[in-house]
Each structure stands twice: as structure tokens, then as C-alpha cells.
Design a protein around this motif. Structure first.
Motif, mmCIF file in Angstrom:
data_model
loop_
_atom_site.group_PDB
_atom_site.id
_atom_site.type_symbol
_atom_site.label_atom_id
_atom_site.label_comp_id
_atom_site.label_asym_id
_atom_site.label_seq_id
_atom_site.Cartn_x
_atom_site.Cartn_y
_atom_site.Cartn_z
ATOM 1 N N ALA A 94 0.835 -1.208 0.000
ATOM 2 C CA ALA A 94 0.000 0.000 0.000
ATOM 3 C C ALA A 94 0.869 1.257 0.000
ATOM 4 O O ALA A 94 0.580 2.216 -0.711
ATOM 5 C CB ALA A 94 -0.930 -0.001 1.212
ATOM 6 N N ALA A 95 1.943 1.233 0.786
ATOM 7 C CA ALA A 95 2.844 2.389 0.835
ATOM 8 C C ALA A 95 3.519 2.602 -0.520
ATOM 9 O O ALA A 95 3.660 3.736 -0.987
ATOM 10 C CB ALA A 95 3.900 2.188 1.920
ATOM 11 N N GLU A 96 3.919 1.509 -1.169
ATOM 12 C CA GLU A 96 4.546 1.614 -2.489
ATOM 13 C C GLU A 96 3.562 2.173 -3.508
ATOM 14 O O GLU A 96 3.915 3.032 -4.321
ATOM 15 C CB GLU A 96 5.056 0.229 -2.938
ATOM 16 C CG GLU A 96 5.820 0.240 -4.245
ATOM 17 C CD GLU A 96 7.076 1.086 -4.236
ATOM 18 O OE1 GLU A 96 7.396 1.655 -5.292
ATOM 19 O OE2 GLU A 96 7.730 1.209 -3.179
ATOM 20 N N LEU A 97 2.317 1.697 -3.469
ATOM 21 C CA LEU A 97 1.291 2.220 -4.381
ATOM 22 C C LEU A 97 1.038 3.701 -4.125
ATOM 23 O O LEU A 97 0.898 4.492 -5.064
ATOM 24 C CB LEU A 97 -0.013 1.433 -4.235
ATOM 25 C CG LEU A 97 -0.013 0.036 -4.866
ATOM 26 C CD1 LEU A 97 -1.299 -0.701 -4.502
ATOM 27 C CD2 LEU A 97 0.153 0.105 -6.363
ATOM 28 N N LYS A 98 0.977 4.066 -2.852
ATOM 29 C CA LYS A 98 0.747 5.465 -2.501
ATOM 30 C C LYS A 98 1.918 6.329 -2.978
ATOM 31 O O LYS A 98 1.724 7.425 -3.510
ATOM 32 C CB LYS A 98 0.558 5.593 -0.991
ATOM 33 C CG LYS A 98 0.003 6.916 -0.565
ATOM 34 C CD LYS A 98 -0.409 6.895 0.894
ATOM 35 C CE LYS A 98 -1.073 8.205 1.240
ATOM 36 N NZ LYS A 98 -1.563 8.232 2.595
ATOM 37 N N ARG A 121 3.976 5.631 -5.488
ATOM 38 C CA ARG A 121 3.907 5.729 -6.950
ATOM 39 C C ARG A 121 2.826 6.723 -7.371
ATOM 40 O O ARG A 121 3.024 7.493 -8.316
ATOM 41 C CB ARG A 121 3.599 4.366 -7.561
ATOM 42 C CG ARG A 121 4.763 3.421 -7.558
ATOM 43 C CD ARG A 121 4.390 2.133 -8.236
ATOM 44 N NE ARG A 121 5.379 1.108 -7.994
ATOM 45 C CZ ARG A 121 5.200 -0.165 -8.226
ATOM 46 N NH1 ARG A 121 4.050 -0.596 -8.716
ATOM 47 N NH2 ARG A 121 6.140 -1.030 -7.979
ATOM 48 N N GLY A 122 1.674 6.663 -6.684
ATOM 49 C CA GLY A 122 0.592 7.603 -6.995
ATOM 50 C C GLY A 122 1.010 9.043 -6.761
ATOM 51 O O GLY A 122 0.699 9.924 -7.564
ATOM 52 N N ALA A 123 1.723 9.275 -5.656
ATOM 53 C CA ALA A 123 2.182 10.637 -5.342
ATOM 54 C C ALA A 123 3.199 11.116 -6.384
ATOM 55 O O ALA A 123 3.158 12.270 -6.819
ATOM 56 C CB ALA A 123 2.794 10.671 -3.940
ATOM 57 N N ILE A 124 4.100 10.218 -6.797
ATOM 58 C CA ILE A 124 5.099 10.583 -7.810
ATOM 59 C C ILE A 124 4.402 10.890 -9.133
ATOM 60 O O ILE A 124 4.708 11.894 -9.789
ATOM 61 C CB ILE A 124 6.151 9.457 -7.981
ATOM 62 C CG1 ILE A 124 7.046 9.393 -6.738
ATOM 63 C CG2 ILE A 124 6.987 9.660 -9.245
ATOM 64 C CD1 ILE A 124 7.973 8.194 -6.689
ATOM 65 N N LEU A 125 3.442 10.039 -9.507
ATOM 66 C CA LEU A 125 2.702 10.259 -10.752
ATOM 67 C C LEU A 125 1.931 11.579 -10.703
ATOM 68 O O LEU A 125 1.952 12.350 -11.664
ATOM 69 C CB LEU A 125 1.747 9.097 -11.024
ATOM 70 C CG LEU A 125 0.918 9.195 -12.295
ATOM 71 C CD1 LEU A 125 1.814 9.236 -13.526
ATOM 72 C CD2 LEU A 125 -0.054 8.029 -12.386
ATOM 73 N N ALA A 126 1.278 11.839 -9.576
ATOM 74 C CA ALA A 126 0.515 13.086 -9.432
ATOM 75 C C ALA A 126 1.453 14.295 -9.535
ATOM 76 O O ALA A 126 1.117 15.298 -10.176
ATOM 77 C CB ALA A 126 -0.234 13.103 -8.104
ATOM 78 N N GLU A 127 2.620 14.197 -8.921
ATOM 79 C CA GLU A 127 3.578 15.312 -8.980
ATOM 80 C C GLU A 127 4.109 15.488 -10.398
ATOM 81 O O GLU A 127 4.265 16.612 -10.877
ATOM 82 C CB GLU A 127 4.733 15.090 -7.991
ATOM 83 C CG GLU A 127 5.710 16.225 -7.917
ATOM 84 C CD GLU A 127 5.108 17.572 -7.508
ATOM 85 O OE1 GLU A 127 5.775 18.596 -7.763
ATOM 86 O OE2 GLU A 127 4.006 17.626 -6.943
ATOM 87 N N LYS A 128 4.366 14.367 -11.085
ATOM 88 C CA LYS A 128 4.816 14.467 -12.478
ATOM 89 C C LYS A 128 3.737 15.139 -13.325
ATOM 90 O O LYS A 128 4.039 16.005 -14.149
ATOM 91 C CB LYS A 128 5.123 13.079 -13.049
ATOM 92 C CG LYS A 128 6.464 12.530 -12.625
ATOM 93 C CD LYS A 128 6.719 11.179 -13.272
ATOM 94 C CE LYS A 128 8.087 10.637 -12.943
ATOM 95 N NZ LYS A 128 8.345 9.345 -13.609
ATOM 96 N N GLN A 129 2.476 14.709 -13.132
ATOM 97 C CA GLN A 129 1.372 15.301 -13.890
ATOM 98 C C GLN A 129 1.259 16.807 -13.598
ATOM 99 O O GLN A 129 1.016 17.604 -14.495
ATOM 100 C CB GLN A 129 0.043 14.604 -13.568
ATOM 101 C CG GLN A 129 -0.058 13.196 -14.108
ATOM 102 C CD GLN A 129 -0.016 13.135 -15.619
ATOM 103 O OE1 GLN A 129 -0.403 14.062 -16.310
ATOM 104 N NE2 GLN A 129 0.484 12.036 -16.152
ATOM 105 N N ARG A 130 1.440 17.160 -12.328
ATOM 106 C CA ARG A 130 1.374 18.573 -11.955
ATOM 107 C C ARG A 130 2.486 19.362 -12.641
ATOM 108 O O ARG A 130 2.261 20.435 -13.202
ATOM 109 C CB ARG A 130 1.476 18.729 -10.435
ATOM 110 C CG ARG A 130 1.202 20.162 -9.949
ATOM 111 C CD ARG A 130 1.592 20.357 -8.497
ATOM 112 N NE ARG A 130 3.028 20.320 -8.286
ATOM 113 C CZ ARG A 130 3.886 21.292 -8.639
ATOM 114 N NH1 ARG A 130 3.459 22.377 -9.241
ATOM 115 N NH2 ARG A 130 5.182 21.171 -8.392
#
Length: 197
Positions: free
Chosen positions: A66-70, A72-81
Motif C-alpha cells: 500500500a505504501a509503495e502504491l501510494k 507511486r501515486g504521489a510521484i505520478l501526481a507530482e509528475k502530472q502537476r
């Protein structure tokens, strides 16, 4: 009576021996039961400990996943931003070009977008007011090879940079916002490649 006392004494003695044997058997059986209960309890404790360790390991693994998914999600969201911000800055930079450079860009874009024949080029009110002198002549000189002629319209469109082309009632939106929207996926891929490769 001596015989009766002797019989009673013998019965008592046999009863005591029988009671001793029964107590000894009961103690032995109790010890056996207790030993079995201890062995069962020990096995149960070992099993509980094993299951507990497995449950803890499973919980830890789920937590790590769950921490790894979170993450990855945070990194993806930051990249998108960052990609969105970069595209936004590029769009703002185009809209904010100084007048000469801005209308050079408009000219190149109009030449690329123009269709053969006559049409109109409509600008925003702001751009129409700052239109450089002789722009229409420069534009049409650049369009000769395409067999196209564009007239700068006195009408305006509610756009923030760029222009709208019209050909006999058919409009082509070449505003900066529309062009960026149309190329959104390509721009995202290019910016991602530049920023994260």
C-alpha cells in the motif's frame, strides 16, 4: 468377636488398599491428562505463534504494498502537476510574447493553417488593436504559394491569443488555447520526455 473384628479389620485394610490403588490410578490418570493438556497447550501455543507471525508478515507486506502504491501515486501526481505547469508556462509565454515576435508566430501559424482560396482571419480585440501595420500584406505574400488569401476582419473573437479562420461560414479555431488542447497528449509526452528522461 475376635473373628468379626478380624474380618472388619481385613475389610478396612482391603478398602484402604483399594482406595490407595484408586487414588494412585486417579493420580496417574490425572498426571497423564495434565501431561496431555500441557502437550496440547504447547502445540496450540506454537501454532498460535506461527499463525500470529504469518498474520504480522501478511499485514506488513500489505502495508509495504500500500505504501509503495501510494508513493507511486504521489510521484505520478507530482509528475502530472509538473507537466501541466510546464505546458501552462509555455502557453502563457506564447501569449505574452512581445508584439513583433507574437505576430511573427501568428503569421507562421496562419500560413500553416490557411486553406486555398479566400478567407478571413479574426483576432481578439486586444490583438486587433496592436496589429502591426502591413501585417495583412506580409501574410498574403507568405500565402501566395498556397493559393490562399486572408483578410484581417474588423470583427473580433473572444479568445486569448491566436486567431480564428473563416471560410464561407466555416470556422477553424486556431486560438492558442484550442491548439494546446488539440495537442495536449503529444505535448504531455514531449514534456514528460524532456523532464523525466
Amino acid at each position: 468377636m475376635a473373628g468379626l473384628d478380624k474380618i472388619i479389620s481385613q475389610i478396612k485394610e482391603e478398602s484402604q488398599k483399594a482406595a490407595e490403588r484408586t487414588r494412585a490410578e486417579a493420580r496417574s490418570k490425572a498426571d497423564e491428562i495434565l501431561a496431555q493438556a500441557r502437550a496440547d497447550a504447547q502445540r496450540e501455543c506454537v501454532d498460535i505463534e506461527r499463525r500470529s507471525k504469518q498474520a504480522v508478515a501478511n499485514i506488513l507486506e500489505r502495508g509495504r504494498t500500500a505504501a509503495e502504491l501510494k508513493k507511486r501515486g504521489a510521484i505520478l501526481a507530482e509528475k502530472q502537476r509538473l507537466i501541466g505547469a510546464t505546458i501552462g508556462m509555455a502557453k502563457a509565454e506564447l501569449k505574452g510574447l512581445e508584439t513583433g515576435a507574437y505576430f511573427d508566430m501568428i503569421l507562421k501559424l496562419a500560413v500553416k493553417s490557411a486553406q486555398p482560396g479566400e478567407g478571413e482571419l479574426l483576432l481578439s480585440k486586444k490583438d486587433l488593436e496592436r496589429l502591426p501595420e502591413g501585417f495583412e500584406d506580409r501574410l498574403n505574400a507568405s500565402l501566395k504559394d498556397k493559393g490562399a488569401v486572408l483578410h484581417i476582419s474588423g470583427d473580433t473573437r473572444d479568445i486569448d491569443g491566436g486567431f480564428v479562420l473563416t471560410y464561407g461560414g466555416i470556422e477553424e479555431n486556431c486560438s492558442i488555447d484550442a491548439l494546446f488542447d488539440a495537442a495536449h497528449e503529444v505535448l504531455q509526452d514531449k514534456v514528460q520526455e524532456i523532464l523525466f528522461s
